[in-house]
Design a protein around this motif. Structure first.
Motif, PDB file in Angstrom:
ATOM      1  N   LYS A  20     -72.198 105.248 -51.187  1.00 39.42           N
ATOM      2  CA  LYS A  20     -71.956 106.100 -52.984  1.00 39.42           C
ATOM      3  C   LYS A  20     -70.667 107.400 -52.834  1.00 39.42           C
ATOM      4  N   ALA A  21     -70.227 108.048 -52.127  1.00 40.11           N
ATOM      5  CA  ALA A  21     -69.848 108.793 -52.090  1.00 40.11           C
ATOM      6  C   ALA A  21     -68.307 107.749 -50.913  1.00 40.11           C
ATOM      7  N   PRO A  22     -67.146 108.352 -51.599  1.00 41.14           N
ATOM      8  CA  PRO A  22     -65.927 107.941 -51.008  1.00 41.14           C
ATOM      9  C   PRO A  22     -65.863 108.219 -49.669  1.00 41.14           C
ATOM     10  N   CYS A  23     -66.027 106.765 -48.507  1.00 42.01           N
ATOM     11  CA  CYS A  23     -65.778 106.818 -47.508  1.00 42.01           C
ATOM     12  C   CYS A  23     -64.542 107.262 -47.155  1.00 42.01           C
ATOM     13  N   LYS A  24     -65.063 108.636 -46.278  1.00 43.31           N
ATOM     14  CA  LYS A  24     -63.652 109.090 -45.432  1.00 43.31           C
ATOM     15  C   LYS A  24     -63.880 109.236 -44.235  1.00 43.31           C
ATOM     16  N   GLU A  25     -64.784 108.951 -43.738  1.00 40.72           N
ATOM     17  CA  GLU A  25     -64.158 108.974 -42.120  1.00 40.72           C
ATOM     18  C   GLU A  25     -65.222 108.060 -41.436  1.00 40.72           C
ATOM     19  N   MET A  26     -64.851 107.508 -40.495  1.00 49.66           N
ATOM     20  CA  MET A  26     -66.322 106.946 -39.826  1.00 49.66           C
ATOM     21  C   MET A  26     -65.906 105.326 -40.823  1.00 49.66           C
ATOM     22  N   CYS A  27     -64.533 104.931 -41.210  1.00 46.67           N
ATOM     23  CA  CYS A  27     -64.735 103.658 -42.648  1.00 46.67           C
ATOM     24  C   CYS A  27     -64.282 102.901 -41.867  1.00 46.67           C
ATOM     25  N   ASP A  28     -63.946 102.514 -40.835  1.00 49.20           N
ATOM     26  CA  ASP A  28     -62.589 101.647 -39.975  1.00 49.20           C
ATOM     27  C   ASP A  28     -63.928 100.931 -39.328  1.00 49.20           C
ATOM     28  N   PRO A  29     -64.061  99.231 -40.010  1.00 43.66           N
ATOM     29  CA  PRO A  29     -65.077  98.697 -39.423  1.00 43.66           C
ATOM     30  C   PRO A  29     -64.777  97.790 -37.844  1.00 43.66           C
ATOM     31  N   ASP A  30     -63.404  97.643 -37.640  1.00 40.80           N
ATOM     32  CA  ASP A  30     -62.145  97.761 -36.548  1.00 40.80           C
ATOM     33  C   ASP A  30     -62.807  99.024 -34.987  1.00 40.80           C
ATOM     34  N   VAL A  31     -63.218 100.285 -35.765  1.00 37.54           N
ATOM     35  CA  VAL A  31     -62.343 101.229 -34.692  1.00 37.54           C
ATOM     36  C   VAL A  31     -64.283 101.724 -34.631  1.00 37.54           C
ATOM     37  N   HIS A  32     -64.966 102.207 -35.520  1.00 37.25           N
ATOM     38  CA  HIS A  32     -66.192 102.587 -36.089  1.00 37.25           C
ATOM     39  C   HIS A  32     -67.224 102.080 -36.064  1.00 37.25           C
ATOM     40  N   TRP A  33     -67.298 100.892 -36.645  1.00 40.00           N
ATOM     41  CA  TRP A  33     -68.099  99.885 -36.788  1.00 40.00           C
ATOM     42  C   TRP A  33     -68.933  99.373 -35.109  1.00 40.00           C
ATOM     43  N   GLU A  34     -70.376  99.155 -35.022  1.00 39.01           N
ATOM     44  CA  GLU A  34     -70.816  98.799 -33.923  1.00 39.01           C
ATOM     45  C   GLU A  34     -71.297  97.550 -34.555  1.00 39.01           C
ATOM     46  N   LYS A  35     -71.446  96.328 -33.644  1.00 44.45           N
ATOM     47  CA  LYS A  35     -71.488  94.831 -33.766  1.00 44.45           C
ATOM     48  C   LYS A  35     -72.382  94.402 -33.156  1.00 44.45           C
ATOM     49  N   ARG A  36     -73.529  94.001 -33.806  1.00 42.62           N
ATOM     50  CA  ARG A  36     -74.615  93.759 -32.604  1.00 42.62           C
ATOM     51  C   ARG A  36     -74.320  92.115 -31.810  1.00 42.62           C
ATOM     52  N   ASP A  37     -75.114  92.478 -30.265  1.00 45.00           N
ATOM     53  CA  ASP A  37     -75.149  91.895 -29.695  1.00 45.00           C
ATOM     54  C   ASP A  37     -75.379  90.326 -29.826  1.00 45.00           C
ATOM     55  N   ASP A  38     -75.664  89.986 -30.579  1.00 46.04           N
ATOM     56  CA  ASP A  38     -76.632  88.807 -31.001  1.00 46.04           C
ATOM     57  C   ASP A  38     -75.528  88.411 -32.416  1.00 46.04           C
ATOM     58  N   ASP A  39     -74.449  88.583 -31.983  1.00 40.39           N
ATOM     59  CA  ASP A  39     -73.737  88.503 -33.722  1.00 40.39           C
ATOM     60  C   ASP A  39     -72.552  87.382 -32.928  1.00 40.39           C
ATOM     61  N   THR A  40     -73.159  86.369 -32.226  1.00 37.85           N
ATOM     62  CA  THR A  40     -71.932  85.412 -31.838  1.00 37.85           C
ATOM     63  C   THR A  40     -72.084  83.851 -32.413  1.00 37.85           C
ATOM     64  N   ALA A  41     -71.396  83.527 -31.767  1.00 37.89           N
ATOM     65  CA  ALA A  41     -71.031  81.325 -32.503  1.00 37.89           C
ATOM     66  C   ALA A  41     -73.023  80.773 -31.526  1.00 37.89           C
ATOM     67  N   ASP A  42     -72.748  81.407 -30.568  1.00 37.92           N
ATOM     68  CA  ASP A  42     -73.679  80.797 -29.840  1.00 37.92           C
ATOM     69  C   ASP A  42     -74.836  80.890 -30.527  1.00 37.92           C
ATOM     70  N   THR A  43     -75.493  82.333 -30.873  1.00 36.35           N
ATOM     71  CA  THR A  43     -76.842  82.432 -31.644  1.00 36.35           C
ATOM     72  C   THR A  43     -77.090  82.245 -32.839  1.00 36.35           C
ATOM     73  N   LEU A  44     -75.689  81.801 -33.723  1.00 39.47           N
ATOM     74  CA  LEU A  44     -75.999  81.644 -34.812  1.00 39.47           C
ATOM     75  C   LEU A  44     -76.014  79.553 -34.560  1.00 39.47           C
ATOM     76  N   LYS A  45     -75.649  79.232 -33.831  1.00 39.54           N
ATOM     77  CA  LYS A  45     -75.380  77.900 -33.709  1.00 39.54           C
ATOM     78  C   LYS A  45     -77.508  78.027 -32.816  1.00 39.54           C
ATOM     79  N   LEU A  46     -77.822  78.606 -32.294  1.00 42.50           N
ATOM     80  CA  LEU A  46     -79.491  78.472 -31.517  1.00 42.50           C
ATOM     81  C   LEU A  46     -79.945  79.048 -33.592  1.00 42.50           C
ATOM     82  N   ARG A  47     -79.519  79.771 -34.622  1.00 47.69           N
ATOM     83  CA  ARG A  47     -80.718  79.828 -35.197  1.00 47.69           C
ATOM     84  C   ARG A  47     -80.500  79.075 -36.282  1.00 47.69           C
ATOM     85  N   LEU A  48     -79.340  78.517 -36.211  1.00 50.48           N
ATOM     86  CA  LEU A  48     -79.163  77.284 -37.001  1.00 50.48           C
ATOM     87  C   LEU A  48     -80.355  75.626 -36.571  1.00 50.48           C
ATOM     88  N   GLU A  49     -80.287  75.618 -35.307  1.00 46.92           N
ATOM     89  CA  GLU A  49     -81.209  74.880 -34.422  1.00 46.92           C
ATOM     90  C   GLU A  49     -82.856  75.157 -35.433  1.00 46.92           C
TER      91      GLU A  49
END
Length: 82
Positions: A20-49
């Motif tokens: 809702k408010a302009p994002c002034k901090e913690m908005c750079d996904p490459d620096v501030h955002w966390e990636k889930r441990d299961d966000d991988t090609a192998d996990t996607l393949k397993l989910r599709l199987e």
């Protein structure tokens, strides 16, 4: 939560859901955002199987009995109340 992606193709119209408010901090996904441990090609393949092995047969069962309701939310969450 928010979603920075916009979908406007093939009849789908889902604008991003931004903070809702302009994002002034913690908005750079490459620096501030966390990636889930299961966000991988192998996990996607397993989910599709798993989908093809366990979910698709259930859909087929109900479809063969004309009891499957197919719903395509062309407008995202705006369509969910319809």
């Amino acid at each position: 939560s928010f979603n920075i992606n916009e979908v406007d193709t093939d009849g789908f119209n889902m604008p991003p859901i931004l903070p809702k408010a302009p994002c002034k901090e913690m908005c750079d996904p490459d620096v501030h955002w966390e990636k889930r441990d299961d966000d991988t090609a192998d996990t996607l393949k397993l989910r599709l199987e798993v989908y093809h092995k366990e979910t698709k047969p259930v859909l087929k069962y109900w479809e063969e009995r004309d009891q499957l309701l197919r719903f395509v939310p062309f407008n995202g969450v705006k369509d969910m109340g319809k």
